[in-house]
Scaffold this motif. Structure first.
Motif, PDB file in Angstrom:
ATOM      1  N   VAL A 209      -0.995   3.315  -3.702  1.00 23.00           N
ATOM      2  CA  VAL A 209      -1.802   4.403  -4.157  1.00 23.00           C
ATOM      3  C   VAL A 209      -1.815   4.335  -5.636  1.00 23.00           C
ATOM      4  CG1 VAL A 209      -2.734   6.767  -4.272  1.00 23.00           C
ATOM      5  CG2 VAL A 209      -1.846   5.780  -2.050  1.00 23.00           C
ATOM      6  N   THR A 217      -8.226   5.456  -6.720  1.00 22.20           N
ATOM      7  CA  THR A 217      -7.079   6.523  -6.271  1.00 22.20           C
ATOM      8  C   THR A 217      -7.705   7.030  -4.900  1.00 22.20           C
ATOM      9  OG1 THR A 217      -6.150   6.977  -8.222  1.00 22.20           O
ATOM     10  CG2 THR A 217      -5.480   8.292  -6.261  1.00 22.20           C
ATOM     11  N   ALA A 220      -7.953   4.191  -2.235  1.00 24.10           N
ATOM     12  CA  ALA A 220      -6.760   3.647  -1.580  1.00 24.10           C
ATOM     13  C   ALA A 220      -6.122   4.907  -0.505  1.00 24.10           C
ATOM     14  CB  ALA A 220      -5.389   3.604  -2.699  1.00 24.10           C
ATOM     15  N   VAL A 221      -6.440   6.178  -1.001  1.00 23.64           N
ATOM     16  CA  VAL A 221      -6.358   7.381  -0.103  1.00 23.64           C
ATOM     17  C   VAL A 221      -6.746   7.301   1.071  1.00 23.64           C
ATOM     18  CG1 VAL A 221      -6.239   9.774   0.310  1.00 23.64           C
ATOM     19  CG2 VAL A 221      -5.483   8.959  -1.567  1.00 23.64           C
TER      20      VAL A 221
END
Length: 464
Positions: A209, A217, A220-221
């Motif tokens: 992340v 971000t 990725a989460v």
């Protein structure tokens, strides 16, 4: 285009940014040079007109001298209406006007003309303007020519500066774009590298992340959450397959044992009893396979939507009446119709599973209650058995879950009935819960009424 396709994203974005910046700077530079040229030319015209007005004032006051007073490098003539030169500066011709008759008419009309300096023995071009002078009866024109050399040199220097500065600024912007885009895409490359090492074998493998709180971000989460859901689904699938294999192994082992005894010890085996035992095990396997097929159908993301208005009162009567010789008394409490929009056979399976479960655990009596409320219809199946501990009231709806008092072979359950019932009810936009009946357990099904909002986006749940 083929070459662009071969370039990486970083190179393509940098190239696009540089080209757009270069085009913008080029347009701005051209506009600036044109504006500068016009401003300098306007200033030059104003200077020439100023010289012409000074000479016109001398003409008006009848103080003209020949030669005319000099104004630096400017050349001036006073020309009458017949094209004769009345006076001239020392650098001008005292007999012939420095411009042609057509140009002289243009000057009298207030225009400015460009003149080749060779006519006056001067390098470069001249800018010529005219100013009216003299009395009405003797109109005259003051012709003033100023060199364009300094003007052209200034415009040329400005153009060189714009080109050089624009090229340098474009190169700097391209380099800055390359660096910034490279840093911006670095988390993408890290995500790609992280995704490349994920084998799909389960575990806690996750994508890195990036720091900060930007789109990458959050991406990725989100991807890590998706991987978590996939891992959970994969784990449930593995557990489901293992449980299914375990459940099928028991009846297969029992059937194999019965048949081996009948084959190896025919004198000790009763053919009729062996056939009955084998039939019981086959029936058990068939029931388990049927439940597995139902669960597979419920897991299908493309549900079959066959809706109809179902009266739960009538459906409960049908289900209760179809149970042969129940071991506990069955009581139906349904004072009024309770209608919902659903798939009839699916709800029949739900009610049959709940009633069979209640009969299996009841001591003396099972009560089925049907009620219609505002926007909701409710079916409650209660028994007077041992009940369900509060800690297990969610676990019993998991697949292949059976409590300790229901694990025997003779209990008749596969551990899938309650799981199937809840998934069918959820597919129809309802809920299935269990609470304490004091004594016993009470399973409650709540579904939208036929005249309330329809689940599944306007359609019923899947047919099973």
């Amino acid at each position: 285009m083929r070459l662009l396709r071969r370039l990486g994203l970083r190179a393509r974005v940098t190239l696009a940014t540089t080209v757009v910046a270069a085009a913008g700077l080029a347009v701005a530079g051209v506009l600036m040079v044109v504006a500068l040229e016009r401003a300098l030319l306007g200033a030059l015209d104003d200077t020439a007109h100023g010289h012409g007005r000074d000479i016109a004032a001398l003409v008006e006051s009848d103080q003209v001298t020949n030669p005319l007073p000099s104004f630096g490098a400017a050349v001036a003539q006073v020309v009458d209406a017949q094209g004769r030169v009345r006076a001239s500066t020392p650098g001008g011709d005292r007999l012939t006007p420095i411009v042609t008759e057509d140009d002289l008419d243009a000057l009298r009309a207030g225009e400015a003309v460009n003149l080749d300096g060779g006519r006056l023995g001067m390098p470069g071009q001249l800018r010529v303007v005219g100013e009216p002078a003299g009395p009405p009866g003797d109109p005259q024109t003051v012709v003033v020519a100023v060199p364009l050399t300094e003007h052209q040199r200034s415009v040329q220097f400005a153009a060189i500066g714009v080109v050089g500065g624009g090229a340098g600024l474009t190169a700097a912007l391209g380099l800055l774009s390359w660096v910034v885009i490279g840093r911006a895409l670095r988390p993408v490359d890290e995500l790609r590298a992280g995704a490349d090492i994920i084998t799909g074998g389960g575990g806690e493998q996750r994508l890195p992340v990036p720091s900060g709180d930007d789109e990458l971000t959050r991406l990725a989460v989100t991807l890590n959450d998706m991987l978590g859901r996939l891992d959970a689904a994969s784990e449930r699938q593995r557990a489901f397959v293992a449980d299914a294999a375990h459940e099928l192994r028991s009846p297969i082992t029992a059937l194999q044992t019965e048949l081996e005894v009948a084959l190896h010890h025919p004198e000790a085996a009763d053919p009729s009893e062996t056939a009955q035992d084998a039939l019981a095990e086959v029936t058990r396997m068939a029931r388990l396979v049927d439940d597995l097929l139902v669960l597979a159908h419920l897991d299908d993301p493309r549900p079959v939507r066959q809706a109809e208005v179902v009266d739960l009162h009538e459906l409960v009567d049908d289900v209760v009446g179809a149970i042969p010789e129940p071991r506990a008394g069955l009581v139906v409490d349904a004072p009024e119709p309770a209608r919902t929009t659903a798939h009839r056979d699916s709800l029949r399976r739900v009610l049959r599973n709940l009633v069979d479960n209640a009969v299996r655990h009841a001591r003396q009596q099972v009560t089925v209650t049907v009620r219609a409320e505002t926007g909701t219809v409710t079916v409650a199946v209660a028994d007077d058995g041992p009940g369900v501990p509060e800690a297990d009231r969610e676990r019993i709806f998991e697949r292949f879950t059976r409590l300790d008092d229901a694990r025997g072979r003779d209990a008749g359950g596969t551990g899938l009935g309650l799981a199937i019932a809840r998934e069918i009810v959820h597919a129809h936009g309802g809920t299935l819960t269990v609470d304490d009946a004091a004594p016993g357990a009470r399973f409650v099904v709540r579904l939208p009424a036929a005249d309330s909002t329809e689940p599944y986006g306007g359609g019923p749940g899947p047919s099973v």
